[in-house]
Design a protein around this motif. Structure first.
Motif, PDB file in Angstrom:
ATOM      1  N   ILE A  88      85.378  44.030  97.846  1.00 43.07           N
ATOM      2  CA  ILE A  88      84.904  43.675  96.510  1.00 43.07           C
ATOM      3  C   ILE A  88      84.935  44.906  95.604  1.00 43.07           C
ATOM      4  O   ILE A  88      85.398  44.839  94.462  1.00 43.07           O
ATOM      5  CB  ILE A  88      83.484  43.095  96.579  1.00 43.07           C
ATOM      6  N   SER A 103      87.118  45.554  92.078  1.00 45.21           N
ATOM      7  CA  SER A 103      86.302  45.502  90.860  1.00 45.21           C
ATOM      8  C   SER A 103      86.313  46.773  90.019  1.00 45.21           C
ATOM      9  O   SER A 103      86.060  46.707  88.815  1.00 45.21           O
ATOM     10  CB  SER A 103      84.845  45.191  91.246  1.00 45.21           C
ATOM     11  N   GLY A 105      78.811  39.128  96.875  1.00 40.20           N
ATOM     12  CA  GLY A 105      78.404  40.094  95.868  1.00 40.20           C
ATOM     13  C   GLY A 105      77.418  41.078  96.460  1.00 40.20           C
ATOM     14  O   GLY A 105      76.952  40.909  97.587  1.00 40.20           O
TER      15      GLY A 105
END
Length: 69
Positions: free
Chosen positions: A16, A20, A53
């Motif tokens: 992630i 990102s 997340g």
């Protein structure tokens, strides 16, 4: 579900992170934060067994600062 991040979660977290951010945290950065849990807090959001997340933040005196989300 929200829970503490463990070292075993870092492959998913780094996936992630790398997608990102232009200048992503490295594995060692997360390990340092995990090992200094007197100042840093790391939590992940898990849905159907998959990390979707995360948030890391630092507590200093009477305030908190988000490090990464």
């Amino acid at each position: 579900m929200i829970r503490d991040i463990a070292k075993e979660d870092l492959d998913s977290i780094l996936e992630i992170e790398n997608q990102s951010f232009k200048d992503p945290y490295r594995y060692d950065d997360f390990i340092w934060e995990i090992e200094h849990d007197d100042v840093y807090r790391l939590f992940c959001a898990v849905s159907e067994g998959e990390i979707v997340g995360y948030i890391t933040f630092m507590i200093t005196f009477d305030s908190a600062s988000i490090v990464s989300i």
